[in-house]
Design an enzyme around this catalytic site. Sequence first.
Site, short mmCIF file in Angstrom:
data_model
loop_
_atom_site.label_atom_id
_atom_site.label_comp_id
_atom_site.label_asym_id
_atom_site.label_seq_id
_atom_site.Cartn_x
_atom_site.Cartn_y
_atom_site.Cartn_z
N LYS A 113 14.73 118.26 77.66
CA LYS A 113 15.30 119.61 77.72
C LYS A 113 15.96 119.89 79.08
CE LYS A 113 13.45 121.05 73.70
NZ LYS A 113 12.89 119.79 73.16
C1 LIG Z 1 12.97 119.09 71.94
C2 LIG Z 1 12.44 117.70 71.86
C3 LIG Z 1 12.84 116.81 70.84
C4 LIG Z 1 13.76 117.22 69.71
O1 LIG Z 1 15.10 117.40 70.13
P1 LIG Z 1 16.13 118.23 69.21
O2 LIG Z 1 17.34 118.37 70.01
O3 LIG Z 1 15.45 119.54 68.94
O4 LIG Z 1 16.33 117.44 67.96
C5 LIG Z 1 12.35 115.51 70.85
N1 LIG Z 1 11.47 115.12 71.81
C6 LIG Z 1 11.06 115.94 72.80
C7 LIG Z 1 10.08 115.45 73.81
C8 LIG Z 1 11.54 117.25 72.88
O5 LIG Z 1 11.10 118.08 73.87
#
Ligand SMILES: *Cc1c(COP(=O)(O)O)cnc(C)c1O
Length: 496
Positions: A113
Amino acid sequence: MKYSSTRGSKKTLSAAEAIIRGIAEDGGLFMPETLPQIDGDFIKELLPLTYQARAIKVLEKFLTDYTQEELRLCVENAYRPETFDCVAIAPTVDFGAKYEMLELWHGPTSAFKDMALQLLPQLMSVALKKTGETAEIVILVATSGDTGKAALEGFKDVEQIRIMVFYPQEGVSRMQRLQMVTQQGGNVSVVAVSGNFDDAQTGVKQIFNDAGFNQDLAANGFQLSSANSINWGRLAPQIVYYFSAYADLVNTKKIALGDFVNFTVPTGNFGNILAGYYAKCMGLPVRKLICASNENNVLTDFLRTGVYNRNRAFHKTNTPSMDILISSNLERLLYLICGDAVQVKVWMEALQAHGEYKIGEAHLQRMQETFWADWADDQKTCETIQSVYKAHHYVMDTHTAVAWAVAESYEGITGDTTPMVVVSTASPYKFNESVLVALAVETVQGDDAFAMLAALEDVNAVKAPPSLKNLRTAAVLHEKSCGKGEMMRAVRQFLR
Ligand SMILES: *Cc1c(COP(=O)(O)O)cnc(C)c1O
């Protein structure tokens, strides 16, 4: 370049306006009206560049109302040596004849993120200046763990913006809670909501939809906005690392310029993998994008059958960031595939009303030209952490392990030998407990999160991020909590 809604509203906005608004007035998501194409030399020019310089090259194709200088400042503020523990920012790790791993968790909160939430606040700040917006922006976030902390880190002490995060009292891990309640910054607030994630999410939505409250805020110079992954300003930064990974593979001679690669992406809200699709549409030589899900495998079924059906049991898994049944960003893919906003609106209304929609055979085929999907359950995920550790002495987090397992399944079933990049979305230290269980490390008694951190360090060549270790002694700055019905009052108090 102008942006318009996936649901057909005729209104077009600049990138800066789309980033401030977050979501279109008709409930749709903002899309660039045309897909920029790269020319023959584009990737070659990226090869000698730093991640930051590559980011400017990619972003300037979408954020055409930002000047070069504005983009340079945004990118340099976002991807700094003080906040990313690796100069490459998003390094690729070679597993010999096996896969390449794209590590996206070297930012301040140890999950992918950060790649977008370090840049979004910068882009929003500049957007406020460019559009002459004078209101103070109030970002409201309901989080199940990762997004809240990443948004707090990104928006802390950003001028003209405040951020308030609501987390469910009973819903986050101890590490995640500590990450949030120790948050520094003069413009932040963190509140525990008595209830689960849905309660927090519902409360935030109610605040967004309360016209009277919003008018009241406007009269006092405030405007609400969102930092979740439907904001174009979160998607655009993610396109960069697909190009950057490709350039790295060329530089290390794993591939030749022009060769195809595949990416396997652990997927929840469909934001990460969708950015890969944008990169492909722009001309990056990507053959397949492999969508990896956990037991909440609504996307696997959809990409195989064309039927999206969220009417199913919700499973709590060891990959909580992928525990999701409505993948918001899929709406953008639907629009790209069918190019018909009226049709997208019909599907989204069916999803809202019945929890289900079905796309036609032609659209499904079009999607399957690029996408392939499979899923892994908790046990398979643990076995994969274990087997990769044995073979390569590399400790993966659970989300990454889902992707690895699905990449193996893809290659086994299709026989495709195109070089594979597995996208790694979190540091294993963020999910200590599950990773220790997977590795069958039994030295930790009880549930002391810091003992677990130490136990994982004992078996991992990569040390734990200091930001996680330092939580043990960090001062708790946010002890507020509120009932489900008191969230609006909490916002009022914060803004007083
Ligand atoms: C948010 C997240 C995901 C999923 O990503 P998306 O863009 O929502 O598909 C996968 N792994 C982790 C560790 C995340 O924080």
